[in-house]
Design an enzyme around this catalytic site. Sequence first.
Site, short mmCIF file in Angstrom:
data_model
loop_
_atom_site.label_atom_id
_atom_site.label_comp_id
_atom_site.label_asym_id
_atom_site.label_seq_id
_atom_site.Cartn_x
_atom_site.Cartn_y
_atom_site.Cartn_z
N GLU A 90 -18.54 108.49 25.48
CA GLU A 90 -17.30 107.89 24.99
C GLU A 90 -17.50 106.59 24.22
O GLU A 90 -16.60 106.14 23.50
CB GLU A 90 -16.34 107.67 26.16
CG GLU A 90 -15.84 109.00 26.73
CD GLU A 90 -15.02 108.84 28.00
OE1 GLU A 90 -14.91 107.70 28.51
OE2 GLU A 90 -14.50 109.86 28.48
N GLU A 121 -31.97 115.72 42.66
CA GLU A 121 -31.94 114.27 42.89
C GLU A 121 -33.07 113.78 43.79
O GLU A 121 -33.31 112.58 43.90
CB GLU A 121 -30.60 113.86 43.50
CG GLU A 121 -30.39 114.37 44.92
CD GLU A 121 -29.03 113.98 45.47
OE1 GLU A 121 -29.01 113.28 46.48
OE2 GLU A 121 -28.00 114.37 44.88
#
Length: 301
Positions: A90, A121
């Site tokens: 963004e 992870e």
Amino acid sequence: MKRESLSEKYSKLPTEQINPRTRDLDRVPLGRVLSLLNREDAMVPKAVEKAIPPIEKAAKAVSRTYLSGGRIFFIGAGTSGRLGVLEAAEIPPTYGVDPGVFTAIMAGGNNAVFLSKEGAEDVFEDGEKEISALVRKGDTVVGIAASGITPYVKGGLTAGKAGGAVTVLLTCNPKEKAKEAKIIIAIDVGPEPVSGSTRMKSGTATKLALNMLSTSSMIISGKVYRNWMVDVKTTSKKLELRAERITSSVGEVSLEEAKKLLAETNNDVKTAIVMARLKINKREAEKKIKENRGFLKMILG
């Protein structure tokens, strides 16, 4: 002294503890469930407020990196990684930043943005490898991990530090003293309404902190004049209309004149504004913007 296992560390995390305020979530009416969740959410902004000093340090680091031509990396897993992806995606249209300056790196790769990849992870070496391949001295690496101890993120921060980058850890574990991070943004949101569900308060706190970090760093980098996004990219009709309104308002000209100036500048809002306010041509406006490193307040006051 016995070394604490990862399992023991996770069991002691603040976000893994039982929340006494929501202990009976499954045995109260739905309206009450929603009220309880809302009350927990209302605690988050205050927790973020307490973390403003380290957010300020991180914003200065991001701005320095950006203005010196470096890159900013967000690295995370799960919800934390996805929030990093949002941030990196963004910033370019909002602040006219070239794609690739802000880059998100997600444990498990791009597919893990849409579908959880279990175990991604947990591999320190994967995070280390991802950042090692990209980082340069003067870059900034922001590790995002609600727990603060995610191995993948730790690996990324370790590689960032070794590569001469400024390293930032954004976490909801105030107890974590990560040696890999130069700056630690620790937001103490307490236990989650649903124990361990860090997509809830931790996710909200992380999003708020990332908004503050990216927005403030872009403001001090000259990407905002007063509160206008004067480097907005016209990548949609909505943004095209916004560019026209900004040019008209800040340039103090009619919408029609704003449209003409934007057409002349290939939709460069900042250049169009300077042309309008100073009554100069495109070349002169671009020269002034370059001389003032893009800061309109230095040109217009």
